[in-house]
Design a protein around this motif. Structure first.
Motif, PDB file in Angstrom:
ATOM      1  N   PRO A 136      -7.448 -10.966 -26.625  1.00  0.00           N
ATOM      2  CA  PRO A 136      -7.176 -10.307 -27.912  1.00  0.00           C
ATOM      3  C   PRO A 136      -6.042  -9.296 -27.770  1.00  0.00           C
ATOM      4  O   PRO A 136      -6.113  -8.390 -26.934  1.00  0.00           O
ATOM      5  CB  PRO A 136      -8.503  -9.629 -28.258  1.00  0.00           C
ATOM      6  CG  PRO A 136      -9.188  -9.438 -26.940  1.00  0.00           C
ATOM      7  CD  PRO A 136      -8.776 -10.600 -26.090  1.00  0.00           C
ATOM      8  N   PHE A 137      -5.033  -9.445 -28.611  1.00  0.00           N
ATOM      9  CA  PHE A 137      -3.852  -8.590 -28.496  1.00  0.00           C
ATOM     10  C   PHE A 137      -4.195  -7.122 -28.705  1.00  0.00           C
ATOM     11  O   PHE A 137      -3.812  -6.264 -27.897  1.00  0.00           O
ATOM     12  CB  PHE A 137      -2.797  -9.024 -29.514  1.00  0.00           C
ATOM     13  CG  PHE A 137      -1.575  -8.144 -29.515  1.00  0.00           C
ATOM     14  CD1 PHE A 137      -0.530  -8.394 -28.652  1.00  0.00           C
ATOM     15  CD2 PHE A 137      -1.477  -7.052 -30.377  1.00  0.00           C
ATOM     16  CE1 PHE A 137       0.590  -7.572 -28.631  1.00  0.00           C
ATOM     17  CE2 PHE A 137      -0.367  -6.235 -30.366  1.00  0.00           C
ATOM     18  CZ  PHE A 137       0.672  -6.492 -29.491  1.00  0.00           C
ATOM     19  N   PHE A 138      -4.902  -6.819 -29.800  1.00  0.00           N
ATOM     20  CA  PHE A 138      -5.136  -5.418 -30.134  1.00  0.00           C
ATOM     21  C   PHE A 138      -5.888  -4.689 -29.031  1.00  0.00           C
ATOM     22  O   PHE A 138      -5.472  -3.614 -28.572  1.00  0.00           O
ATOM     23  CB  PHE A 138      -5.900  -5.282 -31.451  1.00  0.00           C
ATOM     24  CG  PHE A 138      -6.282  -3.866 -31.765  1.00  0.00           C
ATOM     25  CD1 PHE A 138      -5.368  -2.996 -32.333  1.00  0.00           C
ATOM     26  CD2 PHE A 138      -7.553  -3.382 -31.460  1.00  0.00           C
ATOM     27  CE1 PHE A 138      -5.699  -1.671 -32.595  1.00  0.00           C
ATOM     28  CE2 PHE A 138      -7.892  -2.064 -31.718  1.00  0.00           C
ATOM     29  CZ  PHE A 138      -6.968  -1.208 -32.290  1.00  0.00           C
ATOM     30  N   LEU A 139      -7.013  -5.231 -28.594  1.00  0.00           N
ATOM     31  CA  LEU A 139      -7.811  -4.549 -27.575  1.00  0.00           C
ATOM     32  C   LEU A 139      -7.072  -4.472 -26.244  1.00  0.00           C
ATOM     33  O   LEU A 139      -7.205  -3.485 -25.514  1.00  0.00           O
ATOM     34  CB  LEU A 139      -9.157  -5.250 -27.399  1.00  0.00           C
ATOM     35  CG  LEU A 139     -10.162  -5.064 -28.535  1.00  0.00           C
ATOM     36  CD1 LEU A 139     -11.409  -5.896 -28.296  1.00  0.00           C
ATOM     37  CD2 LEU A 139     -10.536  -3.583 -28.688  1.00  0.00           C
ATOM     38  N   SER A 140      -6.282  -5.484 -25.933  1.00  0.00           N
ATOM     39  CA  SER A 140      -5.522  -5.453 -24.684  1.00  0.00           C
ATOM     40  C   SER A 140      -4.454  -4.367 -24.727  1.00  0.00           C
ATOM     41  O   SER A 140      -4.248  -3.629 -23.747  1.00  0.00           O
ATOM     42  CB  SER A 140      -4.877  -6.817 -24.424  1.00  0.00           C
ATOM     43  OG  SER A 140      -5.854  -7.831 -24.288  1.00  0.00           O
ATOM     44  N   PHE A 141      -3.766  -4.242 -25.872  1.00  0.00           N
ATOM     45  CA  PHE A 141      -2.748  -3.203 -25.981  1.00  0.00           C
ATOM     46  C   PHE A 141      -3.394  -1.825 -26.018  1.00  0.00           C
ATOM     47  O   PHE A 141      -2.884  -0.873 -25.405  1.00  0.00           O
ATOM     48  CB  PHE A 141      -1.885  -3.410 -27.221  1.00  0.00           C
ATOM     49  CG  PHE A 141      -0.671  -2.532 -27.235  1.00  0.00           C
ATOM     50  CD1 PHE A 141       0.484  -2.912 -26.584  1.00  0.00           C
ATOM     51  CD2 PHE A 141      -0.683  -1.298 -27.874  1.00  0.00           C
ATOM     52  CE1 PHE A 141       1.603  -2.089 -26.566  1.00  0.00           C
ATOM     53  CE2 PHE A 141       0.421  -0.470 -27.865  1.00  0.00           C
ATOM     54  CZ  PHE A 141       1.569  -0.860 -27.211  1.00  0.00           C
TER      55      PHE A 141
END
Length: 215
Positions: free
Chosen positions: A49-54
């Motif tokens: 998941p992009f958001f949680l990874s960023f």
């Protein structure tokens, strides 16, 4: 969470602290177009998941700058050993709730715990950050807009929690870039410390990509 009261007599920014702390609007902010090319590819390749990874990378970067772990308590600067993030989560009714996460654990532990916490916030979260809200890093996102500047709502009297926000990413030549905004209380944080956050963020994003085979 327990904090350490900084030694006022040896505090190097005493004059700066008093100067900005007395202001009605002591905030300073900057928006930077951050290169996320390799990071985005690593997320896509790994199905992450992009958001949680960023958010994981941004939270760790902020924790790596001591001034972003400092707050104002009873009129004096204090420092937390680490700071959790509190981010906005869209609920099913269209309003949002807050979700608190610990980014300082290994990613393999962080991600499943973060996904569970997000689902709980979506189902019945609120705007209550708890009794130790002073320690938090406030996180939000504007994924619908690739902005170049952002004005954020702040309380009166001023608080001292850093705010980190990012928008929609897009192509810039061969790179993919994304606007990332950092808002801080200038009584505690100077421009050099803000620059250190963005340097630390670049390092965290690179480390994330390299650990997933994106050299």
């Amino acid at each position: 969470m327990e904090y350490r009261v900084l030694d006022w007599e040896r505090y190097p920014r005493r004059a700066h602290f008093d100067y900005f702390h007395a202001m009605a609007d002591p905030y300073a902010g900057v928006t930077v177009q951050v290169d996320i090319t390799r990071f985005l590819a690593a997320c896509r390749d790994g199905g992450l998941p992009f958001f949680l990874s960023f958010l994981y990378c941004a939270g760790r970067a902020a924790n790596g700058v001591p001034q972003l772990r400092q707050r104002i308590a009873e009129g004096r600067p204090v420092e937390f050993p680490s700071c959790d993030t509190s981010h906005t989560v869209m609920r099913e009714d269209g309003a949002y709730a807050y979700c608190r996460l610990n980014c300082m654990r290994p990613f393999e532990e962080f991600l499943p715990a973060a996904q569970v916490a997000q689902e709980a916030a979506k189902a019945g979260g609120s705007l209550d950050d708890g009794e130790d809200a002073l320690s938090l890093l406030f996180i939000s996102t504007l994924p619908w807009v690739g902005y170049t500047a952002l004005r954020q709502p702040v309380p009166a009297p001023a608080d001292s929690n850093p705010r980190i926000t990012w928008g929609r990413y897009g192509a810039e030549g061969a790179r993919t870039v994304m606007p990332v905004t950092l808002l801080v209380n200038h009584a505690l944080v100077d421009g050099v410390h803000m620059a250190r956050f963005f340097s630390a963020l670049e390092e965290e994003l690179a480390r994330f990509a390299e650990s997933r085979g994106r050299a």
